[in-house]
Motif scaffolding. Structure first.
Motif, PDB file in Angstrom:
ATOM      1  N   ALA A   5      36.551   9.109 -14.676  1.00 43.13           N
ATOM      2  CA  ALA A   5      36.319   7.704 -14.990  1.00 43.13           C
ATOM      3  C   ALA A   5      37.513   7.012 -15.618  1.00 43.13           C
ATOM      4  O   ALA A   5      37.372   5.920 -16.190  1.00 43.13           O
ATOM      5  N   ASP A   6      38.709   7.619 -15.510  1.00 43.40           N
ATOM      6  CA  ASP A   6      39.931   6.938 -15.940  1.00 43.40           C
ATOM      7  C   ASP A   6      41.005   6.972 -14.859  1.00 43.40           C
ATOM      8  O   ASP A   6      42.113   6.481 -15.072  1.00 43.40           O
ATOM      9  N   ASP A   7      40.692   7.546 -13.693  1.00 42.52           N
ATOM     10  CA  ASP A   7      41.645   7.616 -12.586  1.00 42.52           C
ATOM     11  C   ASP A   7      41.373   6.505 -11.578  1.00 42.52           C
ATOM     12  O   ASP A   7      40.322   5.855 -11.626  1.00 42.52           O
ATOM     13  N   THR A   8      42.299   6.288 -10.654  1.00 45.98           N
ATOM     14  CA  THR A   8      42.139   5.216  -9.676  1.00 45.98           C
ATOM     15  C   THR A   8      42.562   5.667  -8.284  1.00 45.98           C
ATOM     16  O   THR A   8      43.302   6.637  -8.133  1.00 45.98           O
ATOM     17  N   LEU A   9      42.087   4.928  -7.269  1.00 45.73           N
ATOM     18  CA  LEU A   9      42.403   5.202  -5.873  1.00 45.73           C
ATOM     19  C   LEU A   9      43.207   4.065  -5.276  1.00 45.73           C
ATOM     20  O   LEU A   9      43.003   2.896  -5.624  1.00 45.73           O
ATOM     21  N   LYS A  10      44.103   4.390  -4.338  1.00 42.15           N
ATOM     22  CA  LYS A  10      44.705   3.368  -3.489  1.00 42.15           C
ATOM     23  C   LYS A  10      43.639   2.887  -2.496  1.00 42.15           C
ATOM     24  O   LYS A  10      42.705   3.623  -2.163  1.00 42.15           O
ATOM     25  N   HIS A  11      43.783   1.666  -2.003  1.00 42.98           N
ATOM     26  CA  HIS A  11      42.706   1.042  -1.223  1.00 42.98           C
ATOM     27  C   HIS A  11      42.366   1.801   0.056  1.00 42.98           C
ATOM     28  O   HIS A  11      41.247   1.717   0.573  1.00 42.98           O
ATOM     29  N   ASN A  12      43.295   2.581   0.590  1.00 40.99           N
ATOM     30  CA  ASN A  12      43.076   3.286   1.857  1.00 40.99           C
ATOM     31  C   ASN A  12      42.780   4.769   1.675  1.00 40.99           C
ATOM     32  O   ASN A  12      42.746   5.525   2.644  1.00 40.99           O
ATOM     33  N   CYS A  13      42.553   5.209   0.449  1.00 45.66           N
ATOM     34  CA  CYS A  13      42.403   6.630   0.163  1.00 45.66           C
ATOM     35  C   CYS A  13      41.211   7.237   0.898  1.00 45.66           C
ATOM     36  O   CYS A  13      41.338   8.265   1.575  1.00 45.66           O
ATOM     37  N   VAL A  14      40.048   6.628   0.758  1.00 52.91           N
ATOM     38  CA  VAL A  14      38.836   7.203   1.343  1.00 52.91           C
ATOM     39  C   VAL A  14      38.931   7.258   2.865  1.00 52.91           C
ATOM     40  O   VAL A  14      38.604   8.282   3.477  1.00 52.91           O
ATOM     41  N   ALA A  15      39.382   6.186   3.480  1.00 55.26           N
ATOM     42  CA  ALA A  15      39.486   6.162   4.936  1.00 55.26           C
ATOM     43  C   ALA A  15      40.430   7.243   5.447  1.00 55.26           C
ATOM     44  O   ALA A  15      40.127   7.945   6.426  1.00 55.26           O
ATOM     45  N   ALA A  16      41.571   7.411   4.783  1.00 58.96           N
ATOM     46  CA  ALA A  16      42.569   8.377   5.241  1.00 58.96           C
ATOM     47  C   ALA A  16      42.061   9.807   5.091  1.00 58.96           C
ATOM     48  O   ALA A  16      42.234  10.641   5.998  1.00 58.96           O
ATOM     49  N   GLN A  17      41.424  10.126   3.980  1.00 63.62           N
ATOM     50  CA  GLN A  17      40.966  11.495   3.772  1.00 63.62           C
ATOM     51  C   GLN A  17      39.729  11.818   4.601  1.00 63.62           C
ATOM     52  O   GLN A  17      39.589  12.946   5.113  1.00 63.62           O
ATOM     53  N   ALA A  18      38.833  10.850   4.771  1.00 59.03           N
ATOM     54  CA  ALA A  18      37.664  11.078   5.621  1.00 59.03           C
ATOM     55  C   ALA A  18      38.093  11.336   7.059  1.00 59.03           C
ATOM     56  O   ALA A  18      37.484  12.159   7.760  1.00 59.03           O
ATOM     57  N   ALA A  19      39.142  10.660   7.507  1.00 61.14           N
ATOM     58  CA  ALA A  19      39.629  10.865   8.875  1.00 61.14           C
ATOM     59  C   ALA A  19      40.129  12.289   9.066  1.00 61.14           C
ATOM     60  O   ALA A  19      39.942  12.887  10.142  1.00 61.14           O
ATOM     61  N   VAL A  20      40.776  12.852   8.046  1.00 65.61           N
ATOM     62  CA  VAL A  20      41.261  14.233   8.144  1.00 65.61           C
ATOM     63  C   VAL A  20      40.093  15.203   8.280  1.00 65.61           C
ATOM     64  O   VAL A  20      40.093  16.089   9.141  1.00 65.61           O
ATOM     65  N   VAL A  30      30.520   8.831   3.130  1.00 68.21           N
ATOM     66  CA  VAL A  30      31.269   9.309   1.967  1.00 68.21           C
ATOM     67  C   VAL A  30      30.559   8.907   0.680  1.00 68.21           C
ATOM     68  O   VAL A  30      30.082   7.777   0.550  1.00 68.21           O
ATOM     69  N   SER A  31      30.519   9.839  -0.252  1.00 68.84           N
ATOM     70  CA  SER A  31      30.043   9.553  -1.608  1.00 68.84           C
ATOM     71  C   SER A  31      31.214   9.667  -2.574  1.00 68.84           C
ATOM     72  O   SER A  31      31.923  10.676  -2.579  1.00 68.84           O
ATOM     73  N   LEU A  32      31.391   8.646  -3.387  1.00 72.37           N
ATOM     74  CA  LEU A  32      32.365   8.670  -4.471  1.00 72.37           C
ATOM     75  C   LEU A  32      31.595   8.882  -5.763  1.00 72.37           C
ATOM     76  O   LEU A  32      30.792   8.039  -6.164  1.00 72.37           O
ATOM     77  N   CYS A  33      31.800  10.036  -6.390  1.00 70.67           N
ATOM     78  CA  CYS A  33      31.013  10.444  -7.549  1.00 70.67           C
ATOM     79  C   CYS A  33      31.857  10.324  -8.815  1.00 70.67           C
ATOM     80  O   CYS A  33      32.934  10.917  -8.904  1.00 70.67           O
ATOM     81  N   ILE A  34      31.356   9.570  -9.782  1.00 65.63           N
ATOM     82  CA  ILE A  34      32.104   9.319 -11.015  1.00 65.63           C
ATOM     83  C   ILE A  34      31.302   9.817 -12.208  1.00 65.63           C
ATOM     84  O   ILE A  34      30.363   9.166 -12.656  1.00 65.63           O
ATOM     85  N   PRO A  35      31.640  11.010 -12.748  1.00 63.85           N
ATOM     86  CA  PRO A  35      31.020  11.445 -14.006  1.00 63.85           C
ATOM     87  C   PRO A  35      31.689  10.689 -15.150  1.00 63.85           C
ATOM     88  O   PRO A  35      32.910  10.746 -15.307  1.00 63.85           O
ATOM     89  N   ALA A  36      30.900   9.997 -15.959  1.00 64.34           N
ATOM     90  CA  ALA A  36      31.473   9.135 -16.999  1.00 64.34           C
ATOM     91  C   ALA A  36      30.918   9.490 -18.369  1.00 64.34           C
ATOM     92  O   ALA A  36      29.701   9.609 -18.540  1.00 64.34           O
ATOM     93  N   TYR A  37      31.829   9.645 -19.331  1.00 61.90           N
ATOM     94  CA  TYR A  37      31.415   9.869 -20.712  1.00 61.90           C
ATOM     95  C   TYR A  37      32.386   9.158 -21.638  1.00 61.90           C
ATOM     96  O   TYR A  37      33.594   9.416 -21.605  1.00 61.90           O
ATOM     97  N   GLN A  38      31.865   8.250 -22.452  1.00 63.68           N
ATOM     98  CA  GLN A  38      32.688   7.450 -23.365  1.00 63.68           C
ATOM     99  C   GLN A  38      33.887   6.890 -22.603  1.00 63.68           C
ATOM    100  O   GLN A  38      35.034   6.976 -23.053  1.00 63.68           O
ATOM    101  N   ALA A  39      33.612   6.282 -21.452  1.00 67.18           N
ATOM    102  CA  ALA A  39      34.656   5.898 -20.502  1.00 67.18           C
ATOM    103  C   ALA A  39      34.991   4.414 -20.528  1.00 67.18           C
ATOM    104  O   ALA A  39      35.698   3.921 -19.639  1.00 67.18           O
ATOM    105  N   GLY A  40      34.504   3.707 -21.544  1.00 67.30           N
ATOM    106  CA  GLY A  40      34.619   2.254 -21.531  1.00 67.30           C
ATOM    107  C   GLY A  40      36.027   1.713 -21.429  1.00 67.30           C
ATOM    108  O   GLY A  40      36.256   0.655 -20.828  1.00 67.30           O
ATOM    109  N   GLU A  41      37.008   2.419 -21.976  1.00 69.52           N
ATOM    110  CA  GLU A  41      38.372   1.883 -21.997  1.00 69.52           C
ATOM    111  C   GLU A  41      38.974   1.759 -20.607  1.00 69.52           C
ATOM    112  O   GLU A  41      39.742   0.824 -20.334  1.00 69.52           O
ATOM    113  N   PHE A  42      38.624   2.672 -19.691  1.00 71.37           N
ATOM    114  CA  PHE A  42      39.272   2.704 -18.386  1.00 71.37           C
ATOM    115  C   PHE A  42      38.304   2.571 -17.213  1.00 71.37           C
ATOM    116  O   PHE A  42      38.742   2.466 -16.066  1.00 71.37           O
TER     117      PHE A  42
END
Length: 307
Positions: free
Chosen positions: A113-128, A28-40
Motif C-alpha cells: 500500500a505504498d508502492d505504485t504501478l506504471k499505467h501499462n504494467c497490468v496490460a504488459a504482464q497479463a499479456a506475458v 486480473v485482480s490487483l490485491c492491496i493488503p493495507a495496514y496504517q497505510a494512510g500516508e501513501f
C-alpha cells in the motif's frame, strides 16, 4: 485455530462490490493488503486506477488500521474497487493470503500500500502470462523511490534474469546473489491457480516472505523477466524491511538460502553457494544504506518544508 478459520472470522463486510452484483470474473485482480497505510495509500490507489487494462478488479484488505486508511477507502467510488476490513489485525502473511483468497481474477498482482504501478504494467504482464502458459512468475524491473516519491535508483532488479528462464536458473541466481533478484510483489504477476497449488504466502519470516512464494511458484513452472520498468518500490523508514534488524535480515536470508540448497530439485552447485557467501554481507550493507538514505532525505524535508 487454522489460518482458514482465522481468515473467515476476519471478514466483517465488503464495503464495495462489482457493479451488477459482483458475479463477473475479471482477468486480473490487483490485491492491496493495507495496514496504517494512510500516508501513501492514495498514491497507490491512483496508480492502480490509472491502469490502461480494462478487465480488472482492485481488492483492498484493511488490516484493522486506526489511521486515515479507512477514510481514504470510504472516499473511493470507483466500482472496480472492493474493500474488506478485518475485525482484528492479522499477521503480514495472513493478510496477504486473505487478499489473494478473496480475489476473483485469473491473474493476480499483490501491491504493497505504498508502492505504485506504471499505467501499462497490468496490460504488459497479463499479456506475458496469456501467451506463455508455462510461465508461473512474470516480473518487471522496478524504480526505487523515497518517502516523497522522488527517484532513488532507476530500473532495479532482474540482473541475469531477463527473458525466459527455468525455475532452476532463477533459484540459483537467488542463492548466488544473496538477495531477492526477482523483486517485491509490486513487480510480479502470477496465476491464482498456481498460488492455490503452492500454498500461498507462508510465514513466519517476514523478510523472505516474497522470495519464499516465488520459489514455490517456480517449482510449478518457468519465469519471465521483462526489461521494462513497470513499477516503483518505496524505500521508507516505517516499512517491514526497515523495521527488521540487519542481524535478523541476515539470519532470515541464510535460513531461506539453506532451504533452497537442501532442496534436491534445484541442484545448487558449489560455486553458487560460494558466491552467495561472498555476497551476503555486501548486499546487507547496501540494503541498510539504501534505507538510511531514504530516511535522511525524509528528515531533511521535515526540517526544510517546501513553502
Amino acid at each position: 485455530m487454522t489460518r482458514q478459520a482465522t481468515v473467515r472470522q476476519a471478514i466483517p463486510s465488503e464495503r464495495h462490490t462489482w457493479r451488477g452484483g459482483g458475479a463477473r470474473r475479471p482477468k486480473v485482480s490487483l490485491c492491496i493488503p493495507a495496514y496504517q497505510a494512510g500516508e501513501f495509500l492514495r498514491d497507490t490507489l491512483d496508480s492502480v486506477l490509472a491502469q490502461d487494462f480494462p478487465d480488472l478488479e482492485i481488492l483492498v484488505v484493511d488490516n484493522h488500521s486506526t489511521d486515515e486508511t479507512p477514510a481514504i477507502l470510504d472516499s473511493i467510488t470507483d466500482d472496480r474497487v472492493r474493500v474488506v476490513r478485518n475485525e482484528s489485525t492479522l499477521s503480514a502473511a495472513e493478510n496477504h493470503n486473505l487478499a489473494v483468497e478473496l480475489s476473483r481474477g485469473e491473474f493476480v498482482k499483490v501491491i504493497s500500500a505504498d508502492d505504485t504501478l506504471k499505467h501499462n504494467c497490468v496490460a504488459a504482464q497479463a499479456a506475458v502470462l496469456q501467451s506463455n502458459p508455462d510461465v508461473t512468475v512474470v516480473a518487471s524491473r522496478t524504480d526505487f523511490i523515497d518517502d516523497s516519491g522522488a527517484l532513488l535508483f532507476k530500473a532495479r532488479g532482474l540482473r541475469g534474469l531477463l527473458g525466459h528462464k527455468t525455475g532452476e536458473q532463477v533459484i540459483r541466481q537467488i542463492v548466488r546473489s544473496a538477495k531477492n533478484p526477482v523483486g517485491a510483489p509490486v513487480s510480479v504477476m502470477f496465476r491464482r491457480s498456481d498460488f492455490d497449488r503452492c500454498g500461498g504466502f507462508s510465514g513466519p519470516h517476514v523478510f523472505t516472505l516474497d522470495m519464499d512464494l516465488w520459489a514455490r511458484l517456480l517449482g510449478l513452472g518457468h519465469f519471465y523477466g521483462m526489461p521494462e520498468t513497470l513499477a516503483a518500490y518505496r524505500i521508507r523508514g516505517g516499512s517491514l524491511t526497515a523495521l527488521t534488524s540487519a542481524r535478523s535480515q541476515l539470519v532470515q536470508q541464510d535460513t531461506f538460502t539453506r532451504k533452497l540448497i537442501d532442496d534436491p530439485r534445484w541442484e545448487i552447485r558449489y560455486m553458487d553457494k560460494l558466491l552467495g557467501k561472498l555476497n551476503r554481507y555486501d548486499v546487507l550493507f547496501k540494503r541498510v544504506m539504501l534505507f538510511k538514505l531514504s530516511s535522511v532525505r525524509a528528515s531533511r524535508r521535515s526540517r526544510n518544508p517546501v513553502r
